[in-house]
Motif scaffolding. Structure first.
Motif, mmCIF file in Angstrom:
data_model
loop_
_atom_site.group_PDB
_atom_site.id
_atom_site.type_symbol
_atom_site.label_atom_id
_atom_site.label_comp_id
_atom_site.label_asym_id
_atom_site.label_seq_id
_atom_site.Cartn_x
_atom_site.Cartn_y
_atom_site.Cartn_z
ATOM 1 N N GLY A 1 -60.382 -44.667 60.166
ATOM 2 C CA GLY A 1 -60.421 -46.131 60.104
ATOM 3 C C GLY A 1 -61.533 -46.625 59.189
ATOM 4 N N LYS A 2 -61.993 -45.751 58.271
ATOM 5 C CA LYS A 2 -63.100 -46.106 57.370
ATOM 6 C C LYS A 2 -62.814 -47.351 56.538
ATOM 7 N N ARG B 1 -57.431 -39.813 49.111
ATOM 8 C CA ARG B 1 -56.277 -40.479 49.733
ATOM 9 C C ARG B 1 -55.786 -41.533 48.740
ATOM 10 N N GLN C 1 -60.630 -38.607 57.329
ATOM 11 C CA GLN C 1 -59.463 -39.372 56.897
ATOM 12 C C GLN C 1 -58.702 -39.879 58.125
HETATM 13 P P1 GDP Z 1 -59.338 -44.142 56.616
HETATM 14 O O1 GDP Z 1 -58.446 -43.031 56.154
HETATM 15 O O2 GDP Z 1 -60.473 -43.612 57.417
HETATM 16 O O3 GDP Z 1 -59.774 -45.064 55.539
HETATM 17 O O4 GDP Z 1 -58.464 -44.983 57.685
HETATM 18 P P2 GDP Z 1 -57.790 -46.421 57.612
HETATM 19 O O5 GDP Z 1 -58.819 -47.467 57.468
HETATM 20 O O6 GDP Z 1 -56.693 -46.404 56.614
HETATM 21 O O7 GDP Z 1 -57.199 -46.512 59.091
HETATM 22 C C1 GDP Z 1 -56.236 -45.615 59.600
HETATM 23 C C2 GDP Z 1 -55.341 -46.365 60.587
HETATM 24 O O8 GDP Z 1 -56.087 -46.749 61.731
HETATM 25 C C3 GDP Z 1 -54.752 -47.641 60.017
HETATM 26 O O9 GDP Z 1 -53.420 -47.755 60.444
HETATM 27 C C4 GDP Z 1 -55.615 -48.738 60.649
HETATM 28 O O10 GDP Z 1 -54.913 -49.947 60.778
HETATM 29 C C5 GDP Z 1 -55.929 -48.137 62.004
HETATM 30 N N1 GDP Z 1 -57.165 -48.643 62.616
HETATM 31 C C6 GDP Z 1 -58.407 -48.684 62.094
HETATM 32 N N2 GDP Z 1 -59.296 -49.206 62.962
HETATM 33 C C7 GDP Z 1 -58.588 -49.519 64.091
HETATM 34 C C8 GDP Z 1 -58.952 -50.088 65.375
HETATM 35 O O11 GDP Z 1 -60.096 -50.415 65.679
HETATM 36 N N3 GDP Z 1 -57.934 -50.261 66.259
HETATM 37 C C9 GDP Z 1 -56.641 -49.901 65.971
HETATM 38 N N4 GDP Z 1 -55.724 -50.093 66.912
HETATM 39 N N5 GDP Z 1 -56.298 -49.340 64.802
HETATM 40 C C10 GDP Z 1 -57.239 -49.169 63.870
#
Ligand code: GDP
Length: 430
Positions: free
Chosen positions: A110-111, A144, A107
């Protein structure tokens, strides 16, 4: 990407280049500094030792002390080894279609964002080849709460299909999404799965069940590069229980020291296929070991810069800029167009990262000042009439005062822009 190592290595090798001869002693010293830099970048100790031993073997094998330009040779050996470590001899990774991808990760890694980026990339790549892909995204991340809505928003933004499963059991929901994809003629299905804050047995079991039931054509692991060595342990746990073909490292634009990315291929024996370098859907880049090594050693990455320019600037804009340069009648309007074109390719700090030697001698304060100056210049030019832009000689005091007021700057800033423009004109004449 790899800014930390790039700064370290650039200064290391540039000071070496100034010494004409290489002795056993300064080779040892340089390799010791390389070792320190890698450890500081959070590359695991064992990986650093293996890397340095491999470089030393080549240094001895190639007897570089007596050779012509020994410093360059040493740098080449280090570069080659970095490329090898990053996966240089691997066959280029490619997706085959129809494509079903199960995207996994902790979690916050950035998935979900990455699925949006992947969909965008697959769509754009297809368009370049005059193909249309029918792309579907769906999420079984019931863990989430906002994840599914976030994916729906991303799908809209990218212009692809989204399906919300009826079931709230992750395995059943995954089956529903795949079924919907097949029934509706989608040749790409990207499935977002649930993460947890840490490696957790129920998460792994859930993924195993989805994998066993659906047999996706690809399993991709998303890793947060900011988490350093920890991300390698995470990757091992995913690999041992579920397996995956390649990883996407996210947040490579942040101030990660890059240790995990450096060690990933060596520890996991799998490629990094893409890197995330920002939060927007356009911020996903193919990971090329040779280009990464060049950037690390301060040689820049002009190939990626050109590709970026090609993607972001239309052929018509390109043609117009070239005509303006060739015609010799370079106006402030052309100058403004070119600034706007550059801005499309990236911010000044993004662009500079691709330039050779830039890891070394430009401070972030200077870059920031340059960025502020560009914003000011754009405001000034937009406060001018077209007539003024095409012929700056008509700019008298009262006109300059009006322009400064319109742009919210001092008259001195307008004068500065005109000076810069005159300098640029000189370049164009050459
Ligand atoms: P998940 O819980 O794995 O689905 O994560 P999210 O896709 O919601 O990403 C978590 C946070 O990381 C968010 O605020 C995204 O905007 C940020 N994020 C994801 N990839 C990148 C990246 O390559 N660079 C930066 N700076 N932020 C990122």
């Amino acid at each position: 990407m790899f800014d930390f190592l790039s700064q370290k290595f650039s200064s290391l090798f540039s000071s070496l280049e100034s010494s004409k001869k290489l002795t056993e002693h300064n080779i040892q010293e340089t390799l010791h500094s390389v070792e320190q830099a890698l450890l500081e970048a959070d590359v695991p100790y064992g990986v650093v030792q293996t890397f340095i031993a491999a470089v030393k073997m080549d240094v001895v094998g190639q007897k570089i002390t007596g050779a012509l330009k020994p410093a360059e040779q040493l740098m080449m050996i280090v570069e080659q080894k970095i490329v090898e470590f990053l996966g240089g001899s691997d066959a280029a990774f490619s997706f085959s279609f129809p494509l079903t991808v199960m995207v996994m990760g902790l979690q916050g890694s950035g998935k979900t964002t990455t699925i949006g980026k992947l969909a965008y990339k697959i769509k754009k790549d297809a368009e370049k080849n005059n193909t249309v892909r029918r792309i579907l995204v769906g999420s079984v991340d019931f863990y989430r709460p906002a994840a599914i809505d976030q994916l729906e928003v991303l799908a809209k933004q990218v212009g692809i299909s989204f399906y919300r499963a009826q079931s709230n059991d992750p395995v059943m929901a995954a089956k529903e999404i795949m079924f919907f994809g097949r029934e509706n003629g989608h040749d790409v299905v990207l499935l977002d799965t649930a993460g947890r804050l840490h490696i957790d047995n129920s998460m792994l079991q859930e993924l195993q069940e989805i994998d066993a039931l659906l047999r996706p054509s690809h399993k991709i692991l998303v890793l947060d590069a900011m988490t350093g060595q920890e991300s390698l342990a995470v990757a091992k746990a995913f690999d041992d229980t579920i397996g995956f073909q390649g990883a996407i490292l996210t947040k490579m634009d942040s101030d990660t020291r890059g240790g995990a990315a450096f060690a990933f291929r060596f520890v996991l024996k799998k490629p990094i296929v893409f890197v995330g370098e920002g939060e927007k859907v356009t911020d996903l880049n193919v990971f090329y070991p040779d280009r990464a090594a060049e950037r690390m050693l301060g040689m820049g990455d002009i190939r990626s810069l050109l590709e970026r320019a090609e993607e972001k600037v239309s052929a018509a804009e390109h043609e117009k800029a070239e005509q303006a340069l060739k015609s010799g009648a370079f106006t402030l309007q052309d100058f403004a167009d070119q600034m706007a074109m550059m801005n499309k390719i990236g911010s000044l700090s993004q662009l500079l990262k691709y330039m050779p030697g830039m890891g070394l001698n430009i401070s972030s304060e200077m870059i920031q000042r340059g960025e502020v100056e560009l914003i000011r210049f754009r405001a000034i030019i937009s406060s001018m009439t077209l007539k003024e832009r095409l012929n700056t000689t008509i700019l008298n005091n009262s006109r300059m005062q009006r322009i400064a007021q319109g742009a919210g700057v001092a008259v001195a800033d307008v004068t500065k822009l005109l000076k810069r423009f005159e300098e640029a004109k000189q370049y164009v004449k050459i």
